[in-house]
Design a protein around this motif. Sequence first.
Motif, PDB file in Angstrom:
ATOM      1  N   GLU A  53       0.829  -1.191   0.000  1.00  0.00           N
ATOM      2  CA  GLU A  53       0.000   0.000   0.000  1.00  0.00           C
ATOM      3  C   GLU A  53       0.870   1.249   0.000  1.00  0.00           C
ATOM      4  O   GLU A  53       0.620   2.205  -0.727  1.00  0.00           O
ATOM      5  CB  GLU A  53      -0.882  -0.037   1.267  1.00  0.00           C
ATOM      6  CG  GLU A  53      -2.094   0.819   1.215  1.00  0.00           C
ATOM      7  CD  GLU A  53      -3.163   0.298   0.280  1.00  0.00           C
ATOM      8  OE1 GLU A  53      -2.965  -0.724  -0.396  1.00  0.00           O
ATOM      9  OE2 GLU A  53      -4.204   0.962   0.186  1.00  0.00           O
ATOM     10  N   PHE A  98      -8.200  -8.519   5.144  1.00  0.00           N
ATOM     11  CA  PHE A  98      -9.191  -7.497   4.804  1.00  0.00           C
ATOM     12  C   PHE A  98     -10.225  -7.303   5.901  1.00  0.00           C
ATOM     13  O   PHE A  98     -11.100  -6.444   5.770  1.00  0.00           O
ATOM     14  CB  PHE A  98      -9.876  -7.844   3.475  1.00  0.00           C
ATOM     15  CG  PHE A  98      -8.926  -7.808   2.312  1.00  0.00           C
ATOM     16  CD1 PHE A  98      -8.474  -8.980   1.731  1.00  0.00           C
ATOM     17  CD2 PHE A  98      -8.453  -6.599   1.819  1.00  0.00           C
ATOM     18  CE1 PHE A  98      -7.578  -8.945   0.667  1.00  0.00           C
ATOM     19  CE2 PHE A  98      -7.562  -6.555   0.759  1.00  0.00           C
ATOM     20  CZ  PHE A  98      -7.125  -7.734   0.193  1.00  0.00           C
ATOM     21  N   GLU A  99     -10.113  -8.080   6.964  1.00  0.00           N
ATOM     22  CA  GLU A  99     -11.042  -7.850   8.064  1.00  0.00           C
ATOM     23  C   GLU A  99     -10.488  -6.842   9.042  1.00  0.00           C
ATOM     24  O   GLU A  99     -11.228  -6.230   9.797  1.00  0.00           O
ATOM     25  CB  GLU A  99     -11.366  -9.183   8.773  1.00  0.00           C
ATOM     26  CG  GLU A  99     -12.321 -10.044   7.968  1.00  0.00           C
ATOM     27  CD  GLU A  99     -12.679 -11.348   8.652  1.00  0.00           C
ATOM     28  OE1 GLU A  99     -12.387 -11.512   9.842  1.00  0.00           O
ATOM     29  OE2 GLU A  99     -13.282 -12.207   7.973  1.00  0.00           O
ATOM     30  N   SER A 103      -8.347  -1.986   5.285  1.00  0.00           N
ATOM     31  CA  SER A 103      -8.714  -1.997   3.856  1.00  0.00           C
ATOM     32  C   SER A 103      -7.533  -1.529   3.035  1.00  0.00           C
ATOM     33  O   SER A 103      -6.742  -0.684   3.465  1.00  0.00           O
ATOM     34  CB  SER A 103      -9.896  -1.087   3.535  1.00  0.00           C
ATOM     35  OG  SER A 103     -10.359  -0.446   4.638  1.00  0.00           O
ATOM     36  N   TYR A 104      -7.408  -2.109   1.885  1.00  0.00           N
ATOM     37  CA  TYR A 104      -6.277  -1.796   1.023  1.00  0.00           C
ATOM     38  C   TYR A 104      -6.769  -1.450  -0.359  1.00  0.00           C
ATOM     39  O   TYR A 104      -7.771  -1.982  -0.833  1.00  0.00           O
ATOM     40  CB  TYR A 104      -5.347  -3.012   0.916  1.00  0.00           C
ATOM     41  CG  TYR A 104      -4.712  -3.382   2.227  1.00  0.00           C
ATOM     42  CD1 TYR A 104      -5.229  -4.404   3.005  1.00  0.00           C
ATOM     43  CD2 TYR A 104      -3.592  -2.696   2.683  1.00  0.00           C
ATOM     44  CE1 TYR A 104      -4.651  -4.734   4.203  1.00  0.00           C
ATOM     45  CE2 TYR A 104      -3.006  -3.026   3.885  1.00  0.00           C
ATOM     46  CZ  TYR A 104      -3.542  -4.044   4.641  1.00  0.00           C
ATOM     47  OH  TYR A 104      -2.958  -4.375   5.832  1.00  0.00           O
ATOM     48  N   LYS A 105      -6.002  -0.574  -1.015  1.00  0.00           N
ATOM     49  CA  LYS A 105      -6.344  -0.254  -2.397  1.00  0.00           C
ATOM     50  C   LYS A 105      -5.501  -1.102  -3.349  1.00  0.00           C
ATOM     51  O   LYS A 105      -5.971  -1.556  -4.383  1.00  0.00           O
ATOM     52  CB  LYS A 105      -6.081   1.234  -2.633  1.00  0.00           C
ATOM     53  CG  LYS A 105      -6.511   1.695  -3.985  1.00  0.00           C
ATOM     54  CD  LYS A 105      -6.411   3.212  -4.120  1.00  0.00           C
ATOM     55  CE  LYS A 105      -6.253   3.563  -5.597  1.00  0.00           C
ATOM     56  NZ  LYS A 105      -5.641   4.835  -5.848  1.00  0.00           N
ATOM     57  N   GLU A 129     -11.395  -4.597  -8.935  1.00  0.00           N
ATOM     58  CA  GLU A 129     -12.387  -4.569  -7.856  1.00  0.00           C
ATOM     59  C   GLU A 129     -13.724  -5.101  -8.343  1.00  0.00           C
ATOM     60  O   GLU A 129     -14.199  -4.723  -9.389  1.00  0.00           O
ATOM     61  CB  GLU A 129     -12.563  -3.135  -7.331  1.00  0.00           C
ATOM     62  CG  GLU A 129     -11.391  -2.691  -6.477  1.00  0.00           C
ATOM     63  CD  GLU A 129     -11.509  -1.227  -6.059  1.00  0.00           C
ATOM     64  OE1 GLU A 129     -12.405  -0.539  -6.583  1.00  0.00           O
ATOM     65  OE2 GLU A 129     -10.696  -0.795  -5.227  1.00  0.00           O
ATOM     66  N   GLY A 137     -14.009  -7.533   1.160  1.00  0.00           N
ATOM     67  CA  GLY A 137     -12.916  -6.575   1.321  1.00  0.00           C
ATOM     68  C   GLY A 137     -13.034  -5.415   0.357  1.00  0.00           C
ATOM     69  O   GLY A 137     -12.040  -4.980  -0.219  1.00  0.00           O
ATOM     70  N   LYS A 138     -14.240  -4.913   0.164  1.00  0.00           N
ATOM     71  CA  LYS A 138     -14.507  -3.806  -0.762  1.00  0.00           C
ATOM     72  C   LYS A 138     -14.043  -4.152  -2.176  1.00  0.00           C
ATOM     73  O   LYS A 138     -13.529  -3.316  -2.901  1.00  0.00           O
ATOM     74  CB  LYS A 138     -13.821  -2.519  -0.283  1.00  0.00           C
ATOM     75  CG  LYS A 138     -14.251  -2.090   1.106  1.00  0.00           C
ATOM     76  CD  LYS A 138     -13.967  -0.602   1.339  1.00  0.00           C
ATOM     77  CE  LYS A 138     -14.345  -0.181   2.730  1.00  0.00           C
ATOM     78  NZ  LYS A 138     -13.347  -0.423   3.757  1.00  0.00           N
ATOM     79  N   HIS A 140     -11.760  -6.511  -2.966  1.00  0.00           N
ATOM     80  CA  HIS A 140     -10.385  -6.960  -3.069  1.00  0.00           C
ATOM     81  C   HIS A 140     -10.174  -8.406  -2.647  1.00  0.00           C
ATOM     82  O   HIS A 140      -9.110  -8.967  -2.870  1.00  0.00           O
ATOM     83  CB  HIS A 140      -9.481  -6.061  -2.207  1.00  0.00           C
ATOM     84  CG  HIS A 140      -9.306  -4.690  -2.790  1.00  0.00           C
ATOM     85  ND1 HIS A 140      -8.109  -4.202  -3.213  1.00  0.00           N
ATOM     86  CD2 HIS A 140     -10.212  -3.723  -3.040  1.00  0.00           C
ATOM     87  CE1 HIS A 140      -8.269  -2.983  -3.686  1.00  0.00           C
ATOM     88  NE2 HIS A 140      -9.534  -2.670  -3.594  1.00  0.00           N
ATOM     89  N   GLN A 141     -11.167  -8.978  -1.992  1.00  0.00           N
ATOM     90  CA  GLN A 141     -11.009 -10.324  -1.470  1.00  0.00           C
ATOM     91  C   GLN A 141     -11.955 -11.252  -2.223  1.00  0.00           C
ATOM     92  O   GLN A 141     -13.140 -11.004  -2.334  1.00  0.00           O
ATOM     93  CB  GLN A 141     -11.339 -10.327   0.032  1.00  0.00           C
ATOM     94  CG  GLN A 141     -11.624 -11.675   0.634  1.00  0.00           C
ATOM     95  CD  GLN A 141     -10.375 -12.508   0.809  1.00  0.00           C
ATOM     96  OE1 GLN A 141      -9.407 -12.085   1.404  1.00  0.00           O
ATOM     97  NE2 GLN A 141     -10.396 -13.707   0.258  1.00  0.00           N
ATOM     98  N   ASP A 197     -19.346  -9.000   3.508  1.00  0.00           N
ATOM     99  CA  ASP A 197     -18.394  -7.896   3.644  1.00  0.00           C
ATOM    100  C   ASP A 197     -18.693  -7.101   4.907  1.00  0.00           C
ATOM    101  O   ASP A 197     -19.851  -6.784   5.192  1.00  0.00           O
ATOM    102  CB  ASP A 197     -18.489  -6.996   2.405  1.00  0.00           C
ATOM    103  CG  ASP A 197     -17.173  -6.268   2.165  1.00  0.00           C
ATOM    104  OD1 ASP A 197     -17.094  -5.506   1.195  1.00  0.00           O
ATOM    105  OD2 ASP A 197     -16.226  -6.466   2.957  1.00  0.00           O
TER     106      ASP A 197
END
Lengths: 298, 451, 313
Positions: free
Chosen positions: B129, B146-147, B150-152, B381, B397-398, B400-401, B435
């Motif tokens: 990140e 991701f819990e 949060s990562y982009k 995403e 994960g928004k 991501h997961q 999520d």
Amino acid sequence: MGQLPAVIVDGVLYASWMFVIAVGLTLIYGVMKILNVAHGSLYALGAYTASTAAGYWLSHGHAPMGSYVVLLLAALVVGLIAGPLIERGLLRFMYGRDEIVLVLVTYALFLILEDFTKLLFGVDPILVAEPYGLLGNLQMGRLIYPVYSFVLVAAAILVGVALALVLNRTRQGKILRAVIHDREMSTAVGINVSRVYLVTFTIGAMLAALGGALTAPTTSVQPGIGAEVIVLAFAIVVVGGLGSLGGAAVGALLVGLVRSAAVHYQPEVELFSVYVVMALVLIIRPKGLFAAPEVRKI
Amino acid sequence: MKHRLLRLARAAALIALCASTTSIMAEEAKPIRIGFVTFLSGPAAGPFGVPAKLAAEAIVASINAGKAPAPHNTKGFGGAPVELVVIDEAGGATKQVSEYRNLVERSDVDFVIGYISSGDCLAVAPVAEEMKKLTVLFDCGTPRIFEEASYKYVFRTRPHATMDAVGAALYLTEQQKNIKTFAGINQNYAWGQDSWNDFTAAMSVLKPEAKITTSQMPKFGAGQYGAEISALIDSQSDVIHSSLWGGDLEAFMLQAVPRELFKSSRLVLVAGEPYLVRLGTSIPDGTIVGARGTHGVFAPASPLNNWLTEIYKAKAEGVIPTYPAYSAASAILGLKAAYEKAKITKLSASIPMGANKGVKEEMEKAYQVGPSQEEIIAAFEKLTFDSPSGKVRMTLGKGHQAVAGTAYGTTKLVNGAVTVVNIKEYPAERVQPPDGVASPDWIKGGMKPAK
Amino acid sequence: MKLRDTPLLLIVALVVLLAIGLILPQWALSFVSVALYLGIVVLGMALMMRTGLVSFGQGLYYCLGAYAAGTLDHFFKLSDLLLMVVAGALVAGVVAVILGFLLSKYRDIFFAMLSLAFSMILYGLLVKSSELGSTDGFGLSVKTFAGIAISASAVRYTIYAFSAVLATLFAIGMHRYFNSHLGRLAGAIRDNELRVEYMGASVRRVIHLNYVISAVLAGVGGALMAGAIGHVDPETTANWTTSGEFVFIAILAGTGSVAAPFLGAGIFEAVRTFALQYFPNTWQMTLGITMLLVIMFLPGGLWSVFGLRRRST
């Protein structure tokens, strides 16, 4: 307690597995004052060679009982080659250096042998289990144990008795004990200490390899088994007293029984039981249980 | 009318350019460098690290030649050839953080795919990140990634380990109605502890009357399980749960089977699939086995699955791929899908409306540059893509997961060979939290299927 | 140990480090940071080695320092670098004072083994603790320094700069200590304890003191590492292999100069990275061979390269 017999049997089995390895380590330390970290790698080499050789033997349809001989031969070969190679080729140049430096030399050797073993035998675990099941099983109450496990116990006892006899009854053994007691004086009386070192290290290497060879049929030989074993062996050797044969036996039994009790009654503490024992013993007997009394030099 | 013609021309040009990918790009495409981090030494190398590496290399060679089945049949990533820079995941999390920095800054990779160890994943994610480098975690199991944050720039293309434990509990309680007691033997480190905790939590919801007899936690790499096996036999449990893997699992089975531990206790091997081949007939009948997802023997029949099996066998001297190979496939194909989706989006955005001159040059320019990290992230995403394990949906994960379903089966010796029968699949909603809900809470709350 | 304006040289080095840190690429900043915080730990080891004791469990304090720093952020949301370092030093120091009562009675290999036992006990405790993430550990981030907020892009440099400042301070401090009365006693104890006792000095007190100092240094090193890496776990801190690496760097560096530990740490880290990158299948062997070569040809440690004849370890 219904589990007590199992605790004792499991403890003794574990102890005999560790004894064969620990006794070589303590012998090397006693004579050469080297805490051989590479002992674990020799164990691993023994295990890998034995598994590969036994696997080859069995897959070519030879007599299954012969696989035991193959295991023993593998250990002998590894010890006879690796022992002198390491001692003459490397350690010889380091004598006289500080003890800690020697430990680091063996640690460097351990790193080298880890990768060497990987290059030679690959990263996949090796599984040659036939020798394990050949001798059948023994029933003890509710529990079943393969007879082979007791072969390890027999081997440990044999090794212990043989070493004790050699050390106490033979001339070579007395020479070894002299060197353990006082290196300088031994040289002064004309003992060829350099040759004693070579012999000791080779025997130690053979014992480590033997431990590996005998264990190989019971487990999956994978990278990292050397590292696993070495810390345990250290703990036992320190607990028993460095350089003491009887100490290695008592140390192994103590560690084995404590661990077995932990597994049966309180599994969560199994992980540190060994280190707690080590710390406790060192607190009560700072030099280990059976350490030779040291003459204080002023 | 003119408007519509322009639009048609634009579409046609776009199609034409896409179709002539190779002719334009063959000489000018800059190779895409992907750092691939996996275990090449230590106990995880044999069962996971090296199979993943072999799969990655086979996959990259195949997609560079355009031989993968649709929809992944473009050469490389959108025409640009892919290069792998493989490094060893050994050395611990601290070392891996430094190595990650080196990979990104000195080896100049465009993306990073890797990490089997949960500790490494957790340590590397914040660094990815910080360095703004798209990183795909391909195999680690911890739900924490991701819990807890949060990562982009970080994605994970495989579901996390909660799925394995919950799936096991669901299958077990469906297969065996009478469970009075159960025990566990797991390696004493994060994976083993989490597996056991998730499993017991799920069991307390699905079968609250079942009692835990003993939880054995031998040291990772112990290799000798004599005392543990005695304790397990003594406990006379109906079920034994185990997330053991690698040489440890093999040693345990080797030592436990002759001692008849499984005569009275049924074994559940959460990560047992790679050992069906290796342990073969020594696996007792009736063992419940999982592959951490629909991989290997649980993978749906598809051209992609056949393709992976073929190229892997060719690379690995006849050995069939196990789940690490499938994890690597999901990661590479997912990234490829995201890249190509982003590229097409970028291309269609680059065609200026109302211009009929300079369109080809504009497109070529857009084509050569390739999509940026941000554009690929936007495409990745919430992406749904095809992998040899089936459809993978990036929904947790928004976005991501990944989520996917899982499957469990029971072993049975048929004509002297070990097979898996009674395979049951569980869709993602039944085995993974929605999520925003942490796994432990979701399990305790009754594992209500996500909407 | 020659005085030779060492403190002045060290301050010059600090200024140089701070200056070039502004233009170094990220990976180089990270690399030097590693050399700095490892060097601080090894500086403490050098002190113990001058006292004649080699600890195979320094990882215990390194781990305590790292986890103390991590806990501040992860559980209490206090992400201040200065606070983290102070916490690391304090926790390590307190534990060392307590354990020191026991450990100062041991020598040689028994000291080494007992210290190893304690670090492995901590390792076991951490592995068992799921709140602390077990073997996965947990992450942390540094956001402020002494209360002043640091921008995200300046965090690396801040940690680097603080590490450099601390390293210089500790090096100068050690240098003064080695030349002080107490410091010289250390060497005397190493040579012959009995004579020191006859002289009237308390061997145990000196050993205990030096033990605590080395522990504090290890704790500070651990806290700095936690800040720099952003992640703590038991494997890379409390495990015996980490302690073994400290011992190796200490031997590599030798006890001749206070700057040697930092150089030694830098070289070790460089070799390890080089080995991992270029020999991904045989990096352990490469490392082992390098260690052997150093031990064989540089018996006095690094400093002997510079022609200054120091006592070999």
